[in-house]
Write an enzyme that holds these catalytic residues in place. Structure first.
Site: not given
Length: 152
Positions: A54, A57-59, A64
């Site tokens: 994750q 892309g986050h972020f 986070l």
């Protein structure tokens, strides 16, 4: 797989957890259980690492942990409680709802989530509710009530 507990404080290893829950990579979000009272309470650890998918892309510039994955981690700990209840029918308990969820602080790679869940109720041997909390360094980062339903 047999549901064995380690001898110390009724802890569960990652191997034990894989025997209780159907989740696998990348959604196996509980690393170990450090306190386990079957059918009542569980306290677990989720080590948050930069290698988790994750964070691509986050972020990318400020990773986070998505709130939905914190809630899913709590739901998996709740699932550990429910799946160990001897008086319930066997089957797949799925995450069925949330109430009063609050996110209080961000969770970042390098953090260790300590997730505690306590059984609140079981209805008609098909529906369960737990209260969950997630802490990092002793500070509450997320809390809420999670509901489960037995799928035939």
């Amino acid at each position: 797989m047999e549901k064995k507990l380690s001898s110390e404080n009724n802890q569960l290893s990652s191997e034990n957890i894989l025997g209780l829950l159907p989740h696998r990579y990348p959604f196996a979000l509980v690393d170990k259980v450090i306190e386990n009272i079957p059918g009542e309470r569980a306290v677990a650890v989720k080590n948050v690492t930069i290698n988790e998918p994750q964070f691509q892309g986050h972020f990318p510039e400020r990773p986070l942990m998505p709130g939905v994955l914190i809630v899913e981690s709590m739901a998996q700990v709740g699932g550990i409680i429910v799946t160990q209840m001897q008086n319930l029918p066997k089957g797949l308990f799925v995450f069925a709802g949330i109430n009063n969820v609050k996110f209080r602080k961000p969770v970042v790679p390098g953090d260790q989530l300590i997730i505690s869940c306590d059984l609140l109720s079981i209805k008609r041997q098909r529906f369960g509710k737990v209260k969950g909390e997630a802490h990092v360094d002793g500070k509450l980062v997320c809390s809420g009530e999670l509901m489960f339903s037995l799928v035939d």
